[in-house]
Design an enzyme around this catalytic site. Structure first.
Site, mmCIF file in Angstrom:
data_model
loop_
_atom_site.group_PDB
_atom_site.id
_atom_site.type_symbol
_atom_site.label_atom_id
_atom_site.label_comp_id
_atom_site.label_asym_id
_atom_site.label_seq_id
_atom_site.Cartn_x
_atom_site.Cartn_y
_atom_site.Cartn_z
ATOM 1 C CB SER A 49 -0.926 0.028 1.213
ATOM 2 O OG SER A 49 -1.698 1.216 1.189
ATOM 3 C CE LYS B 84 -2.873 -2.510 -0.480
ATOM 4 N NZ LYS B 84 -3.727 -2.369 -1.609
ATOM 5 C CG HIS C 204 -4.954 -0.859 3.754
ATOM 6 N ND1 HIS C 204 -5.156 -0.372 2.478
ATOM 7 C CD2 HIS C 204 -4.103 0.003 4.343
ATOM 8 C CE1 HIS C 204 -4.464 0.742 2.313
ATOM 9 N NE2 HIS C 204 -3.810 0.993 3.431
ATOM 10 C CG ASN C 205 -7.151 -1.740 -0.675
ATOM 11 O OD1 ASN C 205 -6.185 -1.428 0.018
ATOM 12 N ND2 ASN C 205 -7.023 -2.061 -1.940
ATOM 13 C CD GLU D 167 -7.326 3.226 -0.125
ATOM 14 O OE1 GLU D 167 -7.563 3.381 -1.341
ATOM 15 O OE2 GLU D 167 -6.359 2.551 0.279
#
Length: 495
Positions: free
Chosen positions: A135, A189, A192-193, A196
């Site tokens: 990232s 990940k 995480h996105n 986001e």
């Protein structure tokens, strides 16, 4: 020159911008690297950049065999190609020249189950495998990303010295850690996105309220976001938002942000996050609302047509009426508090999803350590993550960020402002799905008793699904319709 003296420490295949930048980052940190791409012009382009950016120790190769054989054993190869079948094709092309003990590291946004399948497939040849979330975008890849490697611990050990130097550096260490087994790196990940997505949606809602209800100009918004970036909201996304408001349109009058079509793109990780939340029965309404908003934003023509139809039906724009009595200074401060409180809820949802998956898969994820490696390099990097790290250090078994004593106090202090902002937006006819979803999540989670008793009674009436009681153990079924009619009849007779 002896071939052995020219062997590279690591290789990278896939030289789109992310791949080029990560390769140059690795070389710049002093690790000789070999690069390969099916389109040979990309290899030449990367070699040229390596030369221009300081004669970096990077060598280019034009065939899978030459590329693999240029690496020190045990070989480590990073793949940065489009997720899906291109990864399988690249593995097929490279693995035929690899030996047992060599390692493949997929740095793309891959679905975690694909990573686990590939682990099993290459294990037949004795090849090790890592799925590594990367990232930070192009800038992060070049100067220090947040890295989330999961899979073979031996494979991680082989590249640990490299990734620790290449990752972003923060005051309490490198923004990389061994995540866990299997596809855990890709899953982390992905979440995480998803977080986001939520962050970006909440910021866009803050912008909408300030602009439409507050009547603030882009110059004022730039200053507000710059000020916010000096306090509790300090983060990469708040910083870049301030910058966006300052950019003039080179093709005409005014600021560029006002000329951008209001349709948001996506690549799938947000959708996967919401699907996984549903599979694991974890409530993630803020992240789900952000995904729904992206879908609705795509219906631009439909929305324009609906706007006209509803105007003809008598719909009025109420933002101007609401704006008349607004105290701008108070509104700005209220929106800041609402944004922060909503953000806590969004992160709480993401962390709960990670914990649920960790339990299901036996990954033993360290949530505090995940918050720490997100403090630098990545898109959601924020000062606020240090608070999350400390919350999980205080209590590794924390049920929800909302019940950490510090976060609980902060959210309670901000709830009045939060409710004012959501109420104001509703009165003005402005959608704030992310803030509203966060507030509803908070209000639902904090209530000791919910109206779910009525829903369960309905389920028992039409489907005999049974229910539990609050005053005695066991499962119960009631003949609701029959008893209701008897009671109605007896009441009628009594009257």
């Amino acid at each position: 020159m002896e071939a052995s003296t020219a062997l590279s420490r690591i290789g990278l295949a896939g030289l789109a911008v992310m791949g080029q930048n990560l390769a140059l980052n690795i070389a710049e940190k002093g690790f000789p690297i070999s690069v390969y791409n099916r389109t040979t012009s990309k290899v030449d382009e990367t070699l040229e950049r390596a030369k221009e950016e300081g004669n970096l120790p990077l060598t280019g190769h034009y065939s899978p065999r030459d590329f693999v054989l240029s690496l020190q054993r045990p070989r480590s190869v990073i793949i940065l190609v489009k997720a899906g079948s291109p990864v399988d094709q690249t593995i097929g092309a490279l693995s035929q020249f690899m030996d047992p003990g060599d390692c493949i590291i997929d740095g793309g946004n891959e679905w975690y189950e694909n990573t686990e399948r590939r682990m099993r497939e290459v294990a037949d040849k004795g090849i090790l495998y890592l799925g590594m979330g990367v990232s930070g975008g192009e800038e992060g890849a070049r100067h220090g990303p947040s890295l989330m490697p999961g899979g073979s611990y031996q494979a991680y050990s082989n590249i640990e010295d490299i990734v620790k130097k290449v990752a972003a550096q923060v005051e309490d260490g490198h923004c990389v850690t061994y995540i866990g087994e299997g596809g855990s790196g890709n899953f982390v990940k992905m979440v995480h996105n998803g977080i986001e997505y939520g962050d970006m949606q909440l910021i866009s809602e803050a912008y909408d309220v300030l602009k439409v209800v507050g009547g603030l100009s882009n110059a004022e918004l730039a200053n507000i976001f710059s000020d916010w970036n000096k306090g509790e909201l300090e983060s990469f996304l708040i910083e870049i938002t301030a910058d966006i408001f300052k950019v003039k349109d080179e093709c005409g009058e005014g600021q560029l942000v006002d000329k951008i079509l209001d349709k948001t793109g996506m690549k799938g990780t947000g959708k996967w996050t919401v699907q996984q939340a549903a599979e694991l029965m974890v409530a993630a309404p803020t992240i789900a609302a952000s995904l729904d908003c992206r879908y609705l934003s795509g219906l631009k023509e439909e929305r324009e047509a609906a706007s006209e139809v509803l105007k003809e039906a008598g719909m009025r724009e109420d933002a101007g009426t609401v704006r008349n009595g607004i105290d701008k200074k108070r509104l700005i401060d209220d929106v800041r508090q609402a944004l922060y409180a909503s953000k806590i809820c969004s992160y709480a949802q993401g962390m709960n999803l990670l914990r649920a998956k960790s339990v299901e898969k036996g990954w033993n994820l360290n949530l505090g350590e995940l918050a720490r490696i997100w403090k630098g390099g990545c898109i959601i990097r924020a000062v606020f993550l240090d608070r999350i790290k400390k919350a999980y250090q205080r209590n590794p078994h924390l049920a929800n960020l909302l019940v950490d004593p510090e976060f609980a106090r902060e959210i309670v202090q901000r709830q009045a402002a939060w409710r004012r902002v959501v109420g104001l937006a509703i009165a003005a006819g402005i959608s704030t799905p992310g803030m509203s979803a966060s507030l509803s999540y908070f209000d639902t989670y904090r209530r000791a008793r919910l109206p779910a008793n009525l829903v369960q009674a309905q389920r028992d009436l039409f489907g005999a699904h049974t229910y539990e009681r609050i005053d005695r153990p066991g499962s119960y079924h009631t003949e609701w319709t029959k008893l209701s009619r008897q009671n109605t009849a007896s009441i009628g007779a009594f009257n």
